[in-house]
Design a protein around this motif. Structure first.
Motif, mmCIF file in Angstrom:
data_model
loop_
_atom_site.group_PDB
_atom_site.id
_atom_site.type_symbol
_atom_site.label_atom_id
_atom_site.label_comp_id
_atom_site.label_asym_id
_atom_site.label_seq_id
_atom_site.Cartn_x
_atom_site.Cartn_y
_atom_site.Cartn_z
ATOM 1 N N GLN A 214 0.891 -1.578 0.021
ATOM 2 C CA GLN A 214 -0.215 0.276 -0.299
ATOM 3 C C GLN A 214 0.419 1.549 -0.240
ATOM 4 N N THR A 215 2.299 0.848 0.175
ATOM 5 C CA THR A 215 2.753 2.363 0.238
ATOM 6 C C THR A 215 3.615 2.706 -0.711
ATOM 7 N N SER A 216 5.044 1.288 -1.422
ATOM 8 C CA SER A 216 6.014 1.425 -2.243
ATOM 9 C C SER A 216 5.091 0.487 -3.540
ATOM 10 N N GLY A 217 4.348 -0.116 -3.169
ATOM 11 C CA GLY A 217 4.009 -0.488 -4.094
ATOM 12 C C GLY A 217 2.755 -0.259 -4.759
ATOM 13 N N MET A 218 2.546 0.124 -4.198
ATOM 14 C CA MET A 218 1.083 1.113 -4.643
ATOM 15 C C MET A 218 1.807 2.866 -5.987
ATOM 16 N N VAL A 219 3.450 2.814 -5.184
ATOM 17 C CA VAL A 219 4.253 4.009 -5.561
ATOM 18 C C VAL A 219 4.017 3.352 -7.859
ATOM 19 N N LEU A 220 4.530 2.650 -7.010
ATOM 20 C CA LEU A 220 5.357 2.064 -8.679
ATOM 21 C C LEU A 220 3.878 1.631 -9.202
ATOM 22 N N ASP A 221 3.104 1.201 -8.668
ATOM 23 C CA ASP A 221 1.928 0.867 -9.703
ATOM 24 C C ASP A 221 0.907 2.349 -10.333
ATOM 25 N N TYR A 222 1.056 3.211 -9.521
ATOM 26 C CA TYR A 222 0.620 4.157 -10.102
ATOM 27 C C TYR A 222 1.850 4.867 -11.413
ATOM 28 N N THR A 223 3.235 4.528 -10.989
ATOM 29 C CA THR A 223 3.811 5.496 -12.077
ATOM 30 C C THR A 223 4.306 4.299 -13.171
ATOM 31 N N THR A 224 4.113 3.463 -13.131
ATOM 32 C CA THR A 224 4.160 2.513 -13.999
ATOM 33 C C THR A 224 2.856 2.386 -14.542
ATOM 34 N N LYS A 225 1.778 2.660 -14.661
ATOM 35 C CA LYS A 225 0.165 2.475 -15.807
ATOM 36 C C LYS A 225 -0.352 4.084 -15.122
ATOM 37 N N ASN A 226 -0.507 4.974 -14.485
ATOM 38 C CA ASN A 226 -0.498 6.499 -15.102
ATOM 39 C C ASN A 226 0.629 7.623 -15.395
ATOM 40 N N ILE A 227 1.536 7.728 -15.057
ATOM 41 C CA ILE A 227 2.246 9.036 -14.973
ATOM 42 C C ILE A 227 3.227 7.796 -16.545
ATOM 43 N N HIS A 228 4.303 7.065 -16.180
ATOM 44 C CA HIS A 228 5.180 6.868 -17.810
ATOM 45 C C HIS A 228 3.863 7.057 -18.799
ATOM 46 N N GLY A 229 5.025 7.749 -19.645
ATOM 47 C CA GLY A 229 4.243 8.305 -20.817
ATOM 48 C C GLY A 229 3.076 9.749 -20.952
ATOM 49 N N HIS A 230 3.159 10.021 -19.957
ATOM 50 C CA HIS A 230 2.007 11.548 -19.143
ATOM 51 C C HIS A 230 3.054 12.459 -18.795
ATOM 52 N N GLU A 231 4.178 12.459 -18.485
ATOM 53 C CA GLU A 231 5.081 13.368 -17.454
ATOM 54 C C GLU A 231 4.418 14.324 -18.260
ATOM 55 N N PRO A 232 4.607 15.408 -17.150
ATOM 56 C CA PRO A 232 4.266 16.714 -18.171
ATOM 57 C C PRO A 232 5.427 17.786 -18.674
ATOM 58 N N GLY A 233 6.378 16.886 -17.972
ATOM 59 C CA GLY A 233 7.717 17.491 -19.001
ATOM 60 C C GLY A 233 8.100 17.510 -19.795
ATOM 61 N N ASP A 234 8.455 17.746 -20.544
ATOM 62 C CA ASP A 234 8.776 18.123 -22.374
ATOM 63 C C ASP A 234 10.432 18.135 -21.982
ATOM 64 N N PRO A 235 11.305 17.217 -22.660
ATOM 65 C CA PRO A 235 12.810 17.378 -22.204
ATOM 66 C C PRO A 235 13.431 17.898 -23.525
ATOM 67 N N ALA A 236 12.811 18.784 -24.229
ATOM 68 C CA ALA A 236 13.335 19.439 -25.362
ATOM 69 C C ALA A 236 13.207 20.713 -24.590
ATOM 70 N N LEU A 237 12.392 21.398 -24.004
ATOM 71 C CA LEU A 237 11.651 22.199 -23.492
ATOM 72 C C LEU A 237 13.040 22.339 -22.142
ATOM 73 N N ALA A 238 13.569 20.672 -21.686
ATOM 74 C CA ALA A 238 14.618 21.379 -20.507
ATOM 75 C C ALA A 238 15.790 21.601 -21.094
ATOM 76 N N ALA A 239 16.149 21.512 -22.218
ATOM 77 C CA ALA A 239 17.193 21.079 -22.286
ATOM 78 C C ALA A 239 17.563 23.105 -23.312
ATOM 79 N N ALA A 240 16.574 24.049 -23.016
ATOM 80 C CA ALA A 240 16.217 25.118 -23.889
ATOM 81 C C ALA A 240 16.567 26.105 -22.519
ATOM 82 N N ALA A 241 16.450 25.295 -21.858
ATOM 83 C CA ALA A 241 16.282 25.690 -19.723
ATOM 84 C C ALA A 241 17.789 25.876 -19.670
ATOM 85 N N ILE A 242 18.172 24.658 -19.844
ATOM 86 C CA ILE A 242 20.111 24.277 -19.427
ATOM 87 C C ILE A 242 20.554 25.155 -19.814
ATOM 88 N N LEU A 243 20.275 25.215 -21.637
ATOM 89 C CA LEU A 243 21.134 25.811 -22.214
ATOM 90 C C LEU A 243 20.960 27.822 -21.510
#
Ligand code: NAP
Length: 296
Positions: A214-243
């Motif tokens: 209910q703790t660690s297992g839940m976070v992993l489950d949520y991450t793989t099912k709901n977060i992966h592929g739906h993360e808000p951040g765009d790495p290309a825009l992160a790269a622009a910020a880093i530059l």
């Protein structure tokens, strides 16, 4: 030992970058942004063939090298080859890393060791190899890829958090040591970004303990099912910020990336500050009674 460089290459408009973990995600996005910007790049990845599709507007801009950051000798060799080709390193990006998921008790000694081998000791291998160059130049910029997880801990990610906290701890000190030598250091703290981090790169502890479902297992489950592929951040825009940060004459020690990162880190700071206030009397009641000098 290394060839010296002409003025054009030394100009701030054409930096030499050295990036670890350039195959996918942040490393790849930054590599593409650096090349598009007209800078020169040593792009490194564990498997050289993964860099084949990385194309530079002009071929002399790019050197690709195989580099597993856990291999200390290979780190030295890569830096030597970078110097032989470009004669200087302006920006070192310690990006390579991955996340180990699992409750603290579920993670084995070997899994934890491997997490630190890459995220901490690997980063140190590359940094140690590059520092003599940066010190001799009396200039340069080291970017340490930490995480929101280097500031805030999440159940189920404790050993990843510990590795990134280690990166932050050593980076804070290193920044103070190299500032007088003209070298900048910036800790990058991204929130959730759409890379392979929660996909193929995710390592999950082999051991499962039902009590943590209910703790660690839940976070992993949520991450793989709901977060992966739906993360808000765009790495290309992160790269622009880093530059942008690298081009700034006074770059920050910390750069949060993403509104999620800023919000969660601010909340954490507020909580810590509030707790210090609540316990202040207890905290300060720990010193020896002051002995007036005249009574000595
Ligand atoms: N995405 C996020 O939400 C997020 C948030 C905060 C921080 N970060 C950090 O961002 C960094 C980059 O991750 P990413 O999100 O871009 O994920 P990614 O797409 O999975 O990229 C990870 C990169 O690290 C490389 N790598 C792993 N172990 C390595 C080793 N021993 N030697 C050399 N390279 C190695 C991978 O190489 P291979 O292709 O060979 O596997 C890959 O190039 C990591 O340090 C991660 O902790 C990511």
């Amino acid at each position: 030992m290394f060839q010296t460089h002409d003025k054009a290459i030394n100009s701030s408009s054409s930096r030499i970058w050295f990036i670890t973990g350039s195959s996918t995600g942040f490393g790849r996005a930054l590599a593409e942004a650096v090349l598009a910007h007209g800078d020169r790049l040593v792009a490194t990845a564990r498997h050289l063939e993964q860099l084949q599709s990385l194309s530079a507007p002009s071929p002399e801009q790019l050197l690709t090298l195989a580099l597993d950051v856990t291999n200390e000798a290979q780190c030295q060799e890569a830096v030597t080859q970078a110097m032989e080709r470009f004669g200087q390193i302006d920006v070192l990006v310690n990006n390579a890393g991955y996340g180990l998921f699992g409750a603290i008790e579920e993670t084995s000694a070997l899994e934890v060791r491997q997490q630190f081998e890459t995220n901490v000791f690997g980063l140190l291998n590359v940094t140690r190899a590059a520092l003599p160059i940066l010190r001799a130049q009396r200039r340069g910029h080291i970017l340490m890829m930490s995480s929101i997880g280097g500031f805030v801990s999440f159940m189920g990610m404790g050993m990843y958090n510990a590795s990134k906290r280690a990166v932050e701890g050593l980076s804070d000190a290193l920044a103070q040591e190299i500032a007088p030598l003209g070298i900048h250091l910036t800790i990058i703290e991204p929130g959730l970004f759409r890379t392979d981090f929660t996909g193929r790169s995710l390592k999950v502890a082999e051991r499962k303990i039902e009590d943590y479902a209910q703790t660690s297992g839940m976070v992993l489950d949520y991450t793989t099912k709901n977060i992966h592929g739906h993360e808000p951040g765009d790495p290309a825009l992160a790269a622009a910020a880093i530059l942008k940060v690298v081009e700034h004459p006074q770059p920050p020690l910390r750069l949060a990336l993403g509104a999620d990162a800023l919000e969660m880190m601010r909340k954490k700071l507020d909580e810590v500050s509030q707790e210090w206030k609540t316990w202040e009397a207890t905290s300060i009641a720990t010193a020896f009674p002051t002995t007036p000098k005249e009574s000595l």
